[in-house]
Scaffold this motif. Structure first.
Motif, PDB file in Angstrom:
ATOM      1  N   TYR A  89       2.482   3.436  -0.749  1.00  8.78           N
ATOM      2  CA  TYR A  89       2.828   2.118  -1.278  1.00  8.78           C
ATOM      3  C   TYR A  89       2.039   1.829  -2.552  1.00  8.78           C
ATOM      4  O   TYR A  89       2.594   1.298  -3.527  1.00  8.78           O
ATOM      5  CB  TYR A  89       2.576   1.034  -0.224  1.00  8.78           C
ATOM      6  N   LEU A  90       0.765   2.185  -2.555  1.00 11.53           N
ATOM      7  CA  LEU A  90      -0.056   1.969  -3.747  1.00 11.53           C
ATOM      8  C   LEU A  90       0.386   2.853  -4.910  1.00 11.53           C
ATOM      9  O   LEU A  90       0.141   2.532  -6.076  1.00 11.53           O
ATOM     10  CB  LEU A  90      -1.536   2.210  -3.439  1.00 11.53           C
ATOM     11  N   LYS A  91       1.049   3.971  -4.618  1.00  8.96           N
ATOM     12  CA  LYS A  91       1.590   4.849  -5.663  1.00  8.96           C
ATOM     13  C   LYS A  91       2.912   4.326  -6.207  1.00  8.96           C
ATOM     14  O   LYS A  91       3.478   4.921  -7.115  1.00  8.96           O
ATOM     15  CB  LYS A  91       1.795   6.259  -5.112  1.00  8.96           C
ATOM     16  N   GLY A  92       3.416   3.236  -5.621  1.00 16.21           N
ATOM     17  CA  GLY A  92       4.645   2.638  -6.134  1.00 16.21           C
ATOM     18  C   GLY A  92       5.884   2.906  -5.285  1.00 16.21           C
ATOM     19  O   GLY A  92       6.981   2.504  -5.663  1.00 16.21           O
ATOM     20  N   TRP A  93       5.725   3.565  -4.177  1.00 11.29           N
ATOM     21  CA  TRP A  93       6.876   3.825  -3.311  1.00 11.29           C
ATOM     22  C   TRP A  93       7.302   2.519  -2.645  1.00 11.29           C
ATOM     23  O   TRP A  93       6.472   1.708  -2.235  1.00 11.29           O
ATOM     24  CB  TRP A  93       6.518   4.829  -2.228  1.00 11.29           C
ATOM     25  N   GLY A  94       8.598   2.340  -2.472  1.00 10.58           N
ATOM     26  CA  GLY A  94       9.121   1.187  -1.761  1.00 10.58           C
ATOM     27  C   GLY A  94       9.139   1.453  -0.259  1.00 10.58           C
ATOM     28  O   GLY A  94       8.985   2.595   0.201  1.00 10.58           O
ATOM     29  N   ALA A  95       9.363   0.403   0.504  1.00  8.09           N
ATOM     30  CA  ALA A  95       9.364   0.518   1.966  1.00  8.09           C
ATOM     31  C   ALA A  95      10.466   1.451   2.458  1.00  8.09           C
ATOM     32  O   ALA A  95      10.253   2.250   3.376  1.00  8.09           O
ATOM     33  CB  ALA A  95       9.523  -0.853   2.604  1.00  8.09           C
ATOM     34  N   GLY A  96      11.650   1.381   1.831  1.00 10.61           N
ATOM     35  CA  GLY A  96      12.762   2.249   2.237  1.00 10.61           C
ATOM     36  C   GLY A  96      12.456   3.719   2.008  1.00 10.61           C
ATOM     37  O   GLY A  96      12.762   4.574   2.844  1.00 10.61           O
ATOM     38  N   LYS A  97      11.853   4.013   0.875  1.00 13.17           N
ATOM     39  CA  LYS A  97      11.507   5.400   0.534  1.00 13.17           C
ATOM     40  C   LYS A  97      10.435   5.931   1.487  1.00 13.17           C
ATOM     41  O   LYS A  97      10.495   7.075   1.934  1.00 13.17           O
ATOM     42  CB  LYS A  97      11.031   5.468  -0.917  1.00 13.17           C
ATOM     43  N   ILE A  98       9.459   5.091   1.825  1.00 10.22           N
ATOM     44  CA  ILE A  98       8.407   5.488   2.763  1.00 10.22           C
ATOM     45  C   ILE A  98       9.014   5.741   4.140  1.00 10.22           C
ATOM     46  O   ILE A  98       8.700   6.740   4.798  1.00 10.22           O
ATOM     47  CB  ILE A  98       7.290   4.422   2.839  1.00 10.22           C
ATOM     48  N   ALA A  99       9.914   4.853   4.587  1.00  7.59           N
ATOM     49  CA  ALA A  99      10.553   5.012   5.898  1.00  7.59           C
ATOM     50  C   ALA A  99      11.347   6.317   5.953  1.00  7.59           C
ATOM     51  O   ALA A  99      11.258   7.071   6.935  1.00  7.59           O
ATOM     52  CB  ALA A  99      11.449   3.816   6.194  1.00  7.59           C
ATOM     53  N   THR A 100      12.114   6.594   4.903  1.00  2.00           N
ATOM     54  CA  THR A 100      12.907   7.834   4.850  1.00  2.00           C
ATOM     55  C   THR A 100      11.989   9.051   4.893  1.00  2.00           C
ATOM     56  O   THR A 100      12.264  10.029   5.609  1.00  2.00           O
ATOM     57  CB  THR A 100      13.765   7.857   3.563  1.00  2.00           C
TER      58      THR A 100
END
Length: 172
Positions: A89-100
Motif C-alpha cells: 500500500y505504501l508503494k502505491g498499490w490499491g486495495a484491489g491490486k493487493i487483494a488480487t
C-alpha cells in the motif's frame, strides 16, 4: 422454581411483584459492575476481544492476581501478510491490486481462521478486507476498544459510540 411459584394455579401471591423488582435490580446492578470491570480492563490495555486480530495472538500477563490480555504479533505467515499489505500500500498499490496479488499467492484470508469456515461463503481477499486492515488502529499499534456498546442489558442490540467514549490504550 426456587420460590415455588406456579403460574397455572390462580393464587393471588402479593409478594411476587416485589420479588420481580428485586430480581430486576440485582440483574441491573450486576450489569453495571461487569461494565465497570470491563472498562477498567480496557484502560489497563487489556484486550476484551473474543478472538485475536488477524496476524496477532493473545498473551496473558499476570501481575499478582490481575490478568492482562495483550495482543502480540503471531510471528507466522499472517504477520508477514499484514506487513506485506502495508508495504504494498505504501508503494502505491490499491486495495484491489493487493487483494488480487494475495489471492494469486494462495494466502489464506482472515475468515479462513474461523471455526465454521467450511460453511463460509468467503475465501478470497477483497477490497473491503484490505481496507479494514489498513484502517484498523490496532495495526498501527493502538488498542481502541468500546467502539460499540450494548443499548441495554435487556437487549442484544448495539450502537456505535462516539469517538469521545472510545477507550484508547497506548502502543502495544
Amino acid at each position: 422454581v426456587l420460590d415455588n411459584v406456579d403460574n397455572s394455579k390462580i393464587e393471588n401471591d402479593d409478594i411476587i411483584p416485589f420479588k420481580n423488582i428485586i430480581n430486576e435490580m440485582y440483574i441491573k446492578d450486576s450489569s453495571r459492575k461487569i461494565k465497570s470491570a470491563l472498562k477498567e480492563r480496557m484502560r489497563r490495555g487489556s484486550s476484551i476481544a473474543s478472538k485475536p486480530l488477524y496476524g496477532y495472538k493473545f498473551e496473558k500477563i499476570y501481575n499478582g492476581e490481575q490478568k492482562t490480555i495483550l495482543l502480540v504479533p503471531e510471528g507466522g505467515e499472517t504477520t508477514e501478510t499484514i506487513k506485506e499489505i502495508f508495504s504494498l500500500y505504501l508503494k502505491g498499490w490499491g486495495a484491489g491490486k493487493i487483494a488480487t496479488y494475495l489471492n494469486k499467492k494462495g494466502i489464506p484470508t482472515p475468515s479462513s481462521r474461523l471455526k465454521n469456515y467450511a460453511l463460509s461463503k468467503f475465501g478470497f481477499w477483497t477490497n473491503n478486507t484490505i481496507f479494514s486492515i489498513l484502517q484498523n488502529h490496532k495495526y498501527g499499534g493502538f488498542l481502541v476498544q468500546q467502539k460499540y456498546q450494548k443499548i441495554s442489558y435487556k437487549m442484544k442490540n448495539v450502537k456505535k459510540t462516539s469517538k469521545e467514549n472510545w477507550v484508547w490504550s497506548g502502543e502495544f
